[in-house]
Scaffold this active site. Structure first.
Site, PDB file in Angstrom:
ATOM      1  N   ASP A   1       0.402  -0.842  -0.129  1.00 32.69           N
ATOM      2  CA  ASP A   1      -0.327   0.001  -0.154  1.00 32.69           C
ATOM      3  C   ASP A   1       1.499   1.028   0.196  1.00 32.69           C
ATOM      4  O   ASP A   1       1.805   1.986   0.745  1.00 32.69           O
ATOM      5  CB  ASP A   1      -0.963  -0.149   1.340  1.00 32.69           C
ATOM      6  CG  ASP A   1      -2.498   0.883   0.887  1.00 32.69           C
ATOM      7  OD1 ASP A   1      -1.930   1.590  -0.008  1.00 32.69           O
ATOM      8  OD2 ASP A   1      -3.476  -0.232   1.641  1.00 32.69           O
TER       9      ASP A   1
ATOM     10  N   ASP B   1      -2.941   4.707  -2.070  1.00 30.94           N
ATOM     11  CA  ASP B   1      -3.903   5.304  -1.515  1.00 30.94           C
ATOM     12  C   ASP B   1      -4.271   6.589  -1.919  1.00 30.94           C
ATOM     13  O   ASP B   1      -2.670   7.751  -2.648  1.00 30.94           O
ATOM     14  CB  ASP B   1      -3.249   5.204  -0.045  1.00 30.94           C
ATOM     15  CG  ASP B   1      -3.907   6.082   0.837  1.00 30.94           C
ATOM     16  OD1 ASP B   1      -5.594   5.295   1.080  1.00 30.94           O
ATOM     17  OD2 ASP B   1      -3.679   6.820   1.101  1.00 30.94           O
TER      18      ASP B   1
ATOM     19  N   GLU C   1      -6.371   4.167  -5.876  1.00 34.20           N
ATOM     20  CA  GLU C   1      -7.782   4.558  -5.438  1.00 34.20           C
ATOM     21  C   GLU C   1      -7.722   5.591  -6.239  1.00 34.20           C
ATOM     22  O   GLU C   1      -6.974   7.085  -5.716  1.00 34.20           O
ATOM     23  CB  GLU C   1      -7.575   4.747  -3.592  1.00 34.20           C
ATOM     24  CG  GLU C   1      -8.645   5.414  -2.765  1.00 34.20           C
ATOM     25  CD  GLU C   1      -8.625   5.081  -1.809  1.00 34.20           C
ATOM     26  OE1 GLU C   1      -9.276   4.623  -0.863  1.00 34.20           O
ATOM     27  OE2 GLU C   1      -7.274   5.531  -1.507  1.00 34.20           O
TER      28      GLU C   1
ATOM     29  N   HIS D   1     -10.823  -2.142   3.521  1.00 34.40           N
ATOM     30  CA  HIS D   1     -10.844  -1.676   5.038  1.00 34.40           C
ATOM     31  C   HIS D   1     -11.649  -0.093   5.066  1.00 34.40           C
ATOM     32  O   HIS D   1     -12.357   0.139   5.843  1.00 34.40           O
ATOM     33  CB  HIS D   1      -9.763  -1.422   5.081  1.00 34.40           C
ATOM     34  CG  HIS D   1      -8.802  -0.672   4.152  1.00 34.40           C
ATOM     35  ND1 HIS D   1      -8.651  -0.937   2.535  1.00 34.40           N
ATOM     36  CD2 HIS D   1      -9.087   0.648   4.588  1.00 34.40           C
ATOM     37  CE1 HIS D   1      -8.496   0.671   2.687  1.00 34.40           C
ATOM     38  NE2 HIS D   1      -8.643   0.958   3.344  1.00 34.40           N
ATOM     39  N   ASP D   2     -12.255   0.342   4.141  1.00 34.38           N
ATOM     40  CA  ASP D   2     -13.159   1.381   4.494  1.00 34.38           C
ATOM     41  C   ASP D   2     -14.598   1.195   4.497  1.00 34.38           C
ATOM     42  O   ASP D   2     -15.460   2.534   4.505  1.00 34.38           O
ATOM     43  CB  ASP D   2     -12.518   2.582   2.955  1.00 34.38           C
ATOM     44  CG  ASP D   2     -11.301   3.171   3.395  1.00 34.38           C
ATOM     45  OD1 ASP D   2     -11.167   3.459   4.207  1.00 34.38           O
ATOM     46  OD2 ASP D   2     -10.582   3.772   2.192  1.00 34.38           O
TER      47      ASP D   2
END
Length: 562
Positions: free
Chosen positions: A98, A199, A255, A328-329
């Site tokens: 990440d 990210d 993302e 995870h969000d």
């Protein structure tokens, strides 16, 4: 269409803090991941995207990095990480790191230096602005609530943080910053990692005028038009590709919240030399209310279906899709898009997996999704750990926008902590995640929903995922076949075909808790059933589908010699 290993992969996302704790401190770690590699191999996934594991004060669970070249102490050591890479590669599993480079932690050495004085060599690594009329430079609000600017008394200026005030934004206009990032990426590529999940990468370029944004919820202005897909974002990514990505055989996924089809074609276009694919969030953002995600409204199936179809059709032949319902969000996918009532949980979890895994794109499985893990539905604020949930609870209730009771209901349905409860390995204490006290509570349903029990049951959700993943490896059509939707206007059914040179696939899913009627196209008469979640044997003509039923039919053309 060009064949690539990352198109043919299935990615499994690990949230390390909640995956497996090997030393009893209540926090997942690298050795815990190593212990579970055989489980992941058995599932059949071949890429792991692991959320950040680098040195961090953990203000935002690791998305606030204080040292890009050190492993976070509670997760282990660099030796542990190198062993993880080695052991994963032995099992033909690749690892995605990440990459968090829109911002750092305020405890990163660059920022510590930057805030010392206006002429510090690192000052321009971040975005500093003088007060305007004694206030912030503009009206932007942060993603986690509050202002996007933080006053620093030492130099009497404000710095920009689109997320938490402990996550100051890097200044990508500064060439030195970009070079630092590229050098760090090369460092990890040389260690043997297989790619990056990037990210909020769409936010690295800001409109240098920094104008006020439209008012949001009556409290702050929207930074989106000036910081998302900003003026130089594609230039920066092409530079990154030229400097780093093109030199290694790696996979990249960006993302990119708020991305349009046109922008996605730029980020991930086959001839653009930027990224392999992006995460778009339109389907998981559908059904938002007046206060964004903080709503108790159920999602609108038809809107969701139309969004999914649009992305399949418009990127086809132009850019590659990433396929996901949870991460995870996001809340747990079976609780949100399926039905986590015990009567329907297994069936609907299998149906959702069928729908996603048979589309064109690279599927992502979020940890526990292969078990049908559900929302935790915490009903006390003290059980929450997520900075976003806690900040918005305080902001919305103190400003009178919502009552505490209503905001709690919103958190139970939409908080990111729903996806962050510990992985449910077995029915022993703390679900086999830890011998200690976990950093966040375990979901109470772990005795009924856990990996040990599902590994024993050939009809489990785990084994259904395993079959979907192996079908993808067997049949090129599932990866590369052309997508065409059916039943566009239907209120319950999501159905589509995939077409290869001499083969065709039909996927039919009932997204509702009611029976639904469907007509199987004549050309699929006598076709082979590749997978079905309710054991149906007959697939000819008109069929009455059970609630949340799904099946996939396949046939190969007979090519006659002339």
């Amino acid at each position: 269409m060009e064949k690539k290993w990352w198109k043919e992969s299935v990615v499994y996302q690990i949230y390390p803090k909640s995956f497996k704790d090997s030393n009893g401190d209540g926090v997942g770690d690298i050795r815990g991941i190593i212990q579970k590699l055989d489980y992941l191999k058995e599932l059949g996934v071949n890429v792991l995207w692991i959320s950040p594991m680098l040195e961090s004060p953990q203000d935002d669970n690791g998305y606030d990095i204080s040292d890009y070249r050190r492993i976070y102490e509670e997760y282990g050591t660099m030796e542990d990480y190198e062993e993880l890479l080695c052991e994963a590669h032995k099992r033909s599993i690749r690892i995605l790191m990440d990459l968090v480079v829109n911002h750092t932690s305020d405890e990163h050495n660059w920022f510590i230096e930057s805030r010392k004085s206006k002429d510090n060599p690192y000052r321009d690594y971040y975005i500093w602005k003088d007060p305007v009329n004694g206030k912030e430079h503009n009206n932007w609000g942060g993603v986690f609530g509050g202002s996007a600017w933080e006053y620093d008394p030492q130099t009497q200026m404000y710095y920009l943080h689109l997320f938490s005030k402990k996550q100051p934004d890097l200044n990508w206009e500064n060439e030195k910053v970009r070079q630092e990032v590229y050098d760090m990426m090369k460092f990890w590529c040389e260690k043997g990692i297989d790619g990056f999940r990037m990210d909020v990468i769409s936010m690295i370029s800001k409109d240098q005028r920094f104008p006020d944004g439209e008012m949001n919820n009556g409290l702050y202005g929207d930074f989106g038009p000036y910081s998302v897909h900003g003026p130089r974002v594609h230039e920066f990514l092409q530079e990154m590709n030229h400097e780093v990505l093109s030199k290694y055989d790696i996979m990249t996924v960006g993302e990119t919240a708020g991305v349009t089809i046109e922008e996605a074609q730029k980020y991930a276009g086959e001839d653009r030399n930027e990224l392999n694919m992006v995460f778009q969030f339109e389907h998981v953002e559908s059904g938002c209310g007046d206060y964004g995600k903080w709503t108790t409204q159920k999602y609108d199936f038809k809107e969701f279906k139309n969004i999914m179809i649009k992305w399949q059709e418009k990127l086809q032949g132009k850019a590659w899709n990433s396929l996901f319902l949870g991460n995870h969000d996001q809340p747990r996918s079976v609780s949100r898009f399926g039905n986590d009532n015990p009567v329907y949980r297994e069936t609907s979890a299998k149906m959702l997996a069928t729908c996603i895994h048979m589309m064109q794109g690279t599927p992502y499985v979020y940890q526990g999704e292969e078990l049908g893990m559900t929302n935790a539905y915490f009903d006390k604020l003290e059980d929450y750990r997520d900075i976003e949930s806690i900040n918005y609870f305080e902001e919305f209730t103190e400003s009178g926008l919502m009552t505490p009771e209503h905001m709690m209901k919103c958190l139970m349905l939409r908080s990111r902590d729903n996806a962050r409860t510990p992985m449910q390995w077995d029915d022993s204490k703390q679900a086999g995640f830890t011998d200690g006290e976990p950093w966040i509570k375990v979901n109470q349903n772990y005795k009924k929903i856990n990996a040990a029990q599902q590994l024993e049951d050939p009809d489990s959700i785990f084994h259904y995922y395993q079959k979907l993943i192996s079908l993808r490896k067997e049949k090129d059509i599932i990866v590369y076949g052309e997508f065409e939707p059916l039943y566009r206007e239907d209120e319950q059914i999501f159905a589509y075909t995939r077409k290869g040179d001499q083969e065709k696939l039909l996927t039919v899913c009932n997204f509702s808790d009611k029976n639904a009627e469907v007509e199987v196209p004549e050309e699929f008469k006598g076709a082979e059933c590749l997978i079905t979640n309710l054991g149906r044997k007959e697939f000819d003509g008109k069929i009455i589908l059970n609630p949340y039923e799904a099946f996939v039919l396949y046939y190969k053309y007979q090519v006659t010699e002339k």
